[in-house]
Every structure is written in C-alpha cells, then in structure tokens.
Design a protein around this motif. Structure first.
Motif, PDB file in Angstrom:
ATOM      1  N   TYR A  30      99.043 104.137 -27.432  1.00 40.17           N
ATOM      2  CA  TYR A  30      98.456 104.563 -28.699  1.00 40.17           C
ATOM      3  C   TYR A  30      99.439 105.257 -29.647  1.00 40.17           C
ATOM      4  CZ  TYR A  30      94.399 103.225 -26.069  1.00 40.17           C
ATOM      5  OH  TYR A  30      93.498 102.495 -25.320  1.00 40.17           O
ATOM      6  N   PHE A  38      94.232  98.634 -31.338  1.00 38.30           N
ATOM      7  CA  PHE A  38      93.004  98.921 -30.593  1.00 38.30           C
ATOM      8  C   PHE A  38      91.787  98.860 -31.529  1.00 38.30           C
ATOM      9  CE2 PHE A  38      89.769 101.794 -28.804  1.00 38.30           C
ATOM     10  CZ  PHE A  38      89.418 100.985 -27.733  1.00 38.30           C
ATOM     11  N   ILE A  41      90.963  95.326 -31.770  1.00 40.19           N
ATOM     12  CA  ILE A  41      90.295  94.865 -30.533  1.00 40.19           C
ATOM     13  C   ILE A  41      88.796  95.181 -30.601  1.00 40.19           C
ATOM     14  CG2 ILE A  41      90.036  95.382 -28.047  1.00 40.19           C
ATOM     15  CD1 ILE A  41      93.091  95.675 -27.891  1.00 40.19           C
ATOM     16  N   TYR A  47      85.208  91.429 -27.290  1.00 39.09           N
ATOM     17  CA  TYR A  47      85.274  92.801 -26.764  1.00 39.09           C
ATOM     18  C   TYR A  47      84.033  93.554 -27.255  1.00 39.09           C
ATOM     19  CZ  TYR A  47      87.313  97.304 -25.402  1.00 39.09           C
ATOM     20  OH  TYR A  47      87.548  98.530 -24.808  1.00 39.09           O
ATOM     21  N   GLY A 153      83.063 106.095 -25.121  1.00 40.19           N
ATOM     22  CA  GLY A 153      83.940 104.933 -25.269  1.00 40.19           C
ATOM     23  C   GLY A 153      84.427 104.316 -23.973  1.00 40.19           C
ATOM     24  N   GLY A 154      84.054 104.858 -22.836  1.00 41.47           N
ATOM     25  CA  GLY A 154      84.443 104.236 -21.563  1.00 41.47           C
ATOM     26  C   GLY A 154      85.864 104.533 -21.131  1.00 41.47           C
ATOM     27  N   THR A 155      86.498 105.557 -21.736  1.00 42.33           N
ATOM     28  CA  THR A 155      87.887 105.869 -21.387  1.00 42.33           C
ATOM     29  C   THR A 155      88.044 106.297 -19.930  1.00 42.33           C
ATOM     30  OG1 THR A 155      88.280 106.473 -23.667  1.00 42.33           O
ATOM     31  CG2 THR A 155      89.887 107.286 -22.083  1.00 42.33           C
ATOM     32  N   ASN A 158      89.699 103.995 -17.503  1.00 44.15           N
ATOM     33  CA  ASN A 158      91.149 103.813 -17.434  1.00 44.15           C
ATOM     34  C   ASN A 158      91.791 104.718 -16.371  1.00 44.15           C
ATOM     35  OD1 ASN A 158      90.900 103.400 -20.932  1.00 44.15           O
ATOM     36  ND2 ASN A 158      91.333 101.750 -19.516  1.00 44.15           N
ATOM     37  N   PHE A 208      98.582  94.128 -28.318  1.00 45.63           N
ATOM     38  CA  PHE A 208      98.385  95.534 -27.931  1.00 45.63           C
ATOM     39  C   PHE A 208      99.208  95.852 -26.676  1.00 45.63           C
ATOM     40  CE2 PHE A 208      95.505  98.385 -25.355  1.00 45.63           C
ATOM     41  CZ  PHE A 208      95.530  99.501 -26.171  1.00 45.63           C
ATOM     42  N   MET A 244      95.600  94.903 -16.608  1.00 43.65           N
ATOM     43  CA  MET A 244      96.479  94.250 -17.591  1.00 43.65           C
ATOM     44  C   MET A 244      97.917  94.360 -17.087  1.00 43.65           C
ATOM     45  SD  MET A 244      94.948  94.673 -21.345  1.00 43.65           S
ATOM     46  CE  MET A 244      96.068  95.938 -21.868  1.00 43.65           C
ATOM     47  N   GLU A 274      97.741  98.638 -17.376  1.00 41.58           N
ATOM     48  CA  GLU A 274      96.450  99.344 -17.536  1.00 41.58           C
ATOM     49  C   GLU A 274      95.442  98.845 -16.508  1.00 41.58           C
ATOM     50  OE1 GLU A 274      93.715 100.742 -21.279  1.00 41.58           O
ATOM     51  OE2 GLU A 274      94.010  98.582 -21.095  1.00 41.58           O
ATOM     52  N   CYS A 276      91.158  98.852 -16.073  1.00 41.44           N
ATOM     53  CA  CYS A 276      89.909  99.124 -16.788  1.00 41.44           C
ATOM     54  C   CYS A 276      88.783  98.964 -15.779  1.00 41.44           C
ATOM     55  CB  CYS A 276      89.743  98.162 -17.963  1.00 41.44           C
ATOM     56  SG  CYS A 276      91.239  98.068 -18.996  1.00 41.44           S
TER      57      CYS A 276
HETATM   58  C1  AVI Z   1      90.202 102.760 -24.293  1.00 34.66           C
HETATM   59  N1  AVI Z   1      89.688 101.926 -23.231  1.00 34.66           N
HETATM   60  C2  AVI Z   1      88.267 102.249 -22.944  1.00 34.66           C
HETATM   61  C3  AVI Z   1      89.863 100.476 -23.460  1.00 34.66           C
HETATM   62  C4  AVI Z   1      89.293  99.673 -22.257  1.00 34.66           C
HETATM   63  O1  AVI Z   1      88.548  98.733 -22.493  1.00 34.66           O
HETATM   64  O2  AVI Z   1      89.584 100.037 -21.108  1.00 34.66           O
HETATM   65  C5  AVI Z   1      91.333 100.132 -23.657  1.00 34.66           C
HETATM   66  C6  AVI Z   1      91.585  98.661 -23.840  1.00 34.66           C
HETATM   67  N2  AVI Z   1      92.553  98.007 -23.274  1.00 34.66           N
HETATM   68  C7  AVI Z   1      92.528  96.738 -23.623  1.00 34.66           C
HETATM   69  N3  AVI Z   1      91.497  96.562 -24.433  1.00 34.66           N
HETATM   70  C8  AVI Z   1      90.908  97.762 -24.589  1.00 34.66           C
END
Ligand code: AVI
Length: 313
Positions: A30, A38, A41, A47, A153-155, A158, A208, A244, A274, A276
């Motif tokens: 970020y 983002f 996205i 999404y 937001g579901g963070t 992560n 991203f 990812m 990442e 998720c």
């Molecule tokens: C911030 N977070 C909730 C997003 C997710 O879906 O885990 C980050 C993201 N990574 C790729 N797309 C969105």
C-alpha cells in the motif's frame, strides 16, 4: 535513509532470504500506487468483497445502536475510505457526540479520513500500528465510557489463522467489559469465484501484486525486471486461503542495493506475497469465544458471502 525505508529494507532482506520460501510482507502493497490499485480492485465485478461489506454495513448501521452500550468513541483499525465508517458514525452520533480515532501507518490515509468524517464526529487520527494505536486510544477514554472498535473490510483474513486469534486476544486485552469490536470477515465460497477475485481478467490484481517489486525498485534501488515475473493466485484448501505469488519466469538474479541483497531465483520459483484466509460464520463466532468476546450479532451478505460480527468484551 528514512526510518520507514530502513524498516522496509530490513523486512525485504529478511523475507527474500528465507531458505524455505521467499516471501514479501503484504503490508508493503500500500504505497500510493498500490493504494490506487486496491481502490480499482474494489470496483472490479470479480472482486465482490468491498461491495458486500458496504451492503452489510448499510443494513447493520441502523440496528447497531440497539445492540451495544452507547459508545463515546469509535476506534477504527485502518482508516478506510470513510464511506463505510460514515454510515456507522451517523447512526451512533444520533445518541451523543462522538470521537472517532482512525489508526493507520499512512499519514495521507489519515488526513483523507479526517477530511471525509470531521462533519460527523470529532476526528483524532493516530499514526501507529493497530495495537499500539488502540492502546493509545484506550488511554484517552473519557470517564469510563464504552468504546466501539471497527476492523472492517476483511483485513483480518490477511493474517495467518493463529496470528488472527492472537490479534483478537490482543484487541480484547485493551478493552473493558461493555466495549465492542465490529469485525469483517470474507467467507468461503466456490473456488472458481474466489480465484477469479484474485486473478481478474483485466490484470488489475496482477498489477497490484507486481507493484510490490516496482516499489522495491523505486524505494530500495532494486533492479527487478517486472516482465520476468508473473502474477499467480492459488487456492490452498488445507488452510482455506487464496495465496498470491509472483512466479519467476526465468532463472535470474535481482540486486536490491538499499537492502544490500543479491537475490537468486530459479525458473518457476515463487515469491509468496499475500494470504487471504476465508472463514465460515460459525468459525468466526468460535474465534471470538477463544479471544474472550461474546458474539452478540452477525450480519451476512448472501450475494457475496461476507460477515460482519459484533463481538462484546
Ligand atoms: C485488504 N484485503 C482484505 C484484501 C483481500 O482481499 O485480502 C487485499 C487484496 N489482495 C488482493 N486483492 C485484494
């Protein structure tokens, strides 16, 4: 080098030197470019997470005041773009004036949030990590009045599952009985749907992901050749998470001068960027109990399964 750049350099060096699997910490997605990507996205038809969260919040906001003791302050972990939080603050501010403390490491995100929400509440931004910021906000509590913490937001997805439980315990340890946490979690859905959300045909998520290498080039004097890496999204059924990765398309070496690192890649080796994690609604209630919260209510979006859970301390 600024203190931020030197901790970025240290983290990149450590994560890319791992013998088992090279990684990069997802918090570094970020920068300004990554934040803009983002936001793009969140607009993609594939999404659905951000729109689902917005729908759930629109539904729960008018019901929220009846579910918890009137909070004098709302503390948000991450400063959001203001639109979801506004709904919640407007409903709560009907009962009494509110203080709103957004917590974020990004000064520009905090400034944006303060501009958006200062008409609804007295905004007191806190530039810190989530738990440090929460401890600071708790110290400013007035006359024992209750707090509502938002983690939207579901963070939390992560974080690794164990880290997510530890984090909830860390939040709980800062709170007093009568305080509450509103927690957003993305729920498990058909695999093809989850994969498309993280590998959209327009390539926005790929951009991203690759921006992480571009950021290393810009800020740490790296020489990654972005075209020699490909974005990849994988479903890990055991851990119930979308991962990812960035796949090295050729055997290559990258130099990151500010991290004093020479990094070799085999063809097809990946950097894990990442995770998720996806949940089911019962699991979230169970995690809450394990962290010594009681789950008082759950609101779920059926179009894009996503839950907001109200957890009472
Ligand atoms: C911030 N977070 C909730 C997003 C997710 O879906 O885990 C980050 C993201 N990574 C790729 N797309 C969105």
């Amino acid at each position: 080098m600024s203190p931020e750049s030197s901790s970025f350099a240290r983290d990149v060096r450590e994560a890319l030197s791992r013998p088992e699997h090279k990684q990069l910490p997802c918090q570094y997605f970020y920068d300004d470019v990554g934040t803009a990507l983002f936001q793009a996205i969140a607009l993609l038809p594939e999404y659905g997470l951000t729109r689902a969260d917005m729908r759930v919040i629109r539904r729960l906001a008018p019901e929220l005041p009846a579910c918890l003791p009137a909070p004098a302050a709302v503390v948000e972990l991450g400063s959001g773009d203001g639109s979801k939080t506004r709904r919640i603050l407007e409903e709560l501010a009907r009962r009494q004036p509110l203080t709103y403390c957004p917590i974020d490491l990004s000064a520009s995100a905090l400034a944006h949030c303060a501009r958006e929400l200062s008409a609804v509440a007295e905004v007191r931004p806190i530039e810190a990590s989530y738990l440090d910021g929460l401890r600071h906000a708790v110290c400013q509590r007035r006359g024992g009045q209750p707090l509502l913490v938002l983690f939207l937001g579901g963070t939390i997805g992560n974080f690794d599952r164990t880290a997510a439980c530890d984090f909830l315990r860390g939040v709980r340890a800062c709170l007093l009985p009568g305080d509450a946490l509103l927690l957003g979690t993305d729920l498990v859905k058909p695999v093809h749907r989850m994969l498309l959300a993280y590998d959209d045909p327009a390539g926005v998520t790929a951009a991203f992901n690759l921006n992480l290498l571009a950021r290393i080039n810009r800020e740490l004097d790296g020489d990654f050749v972005l075209r020699q890496f490909a974005h990849e999204a994988r479903w890990n059924a055991h851990h119930r998470r979308v991962e990812m990765h960035l796949r090295s398309l050729v055997a290559q070496t990258a130099f990151i001068r500010a991290a004093d690192l020479e990094c070799e890649f085999r063809e097809d080796e990946t950097i894990w960027t990442e995770s998720c994690h996806k949940f089911d609604a019962g699991e979230v209630r169970q995690m809450a109990v394990e962290a010594d919260f009681a789950c008082a209510a759950q609101w779920i979006d059926e179009t894009w399964p996503f839950a907001e859970s109200l957890l009472l301390a």
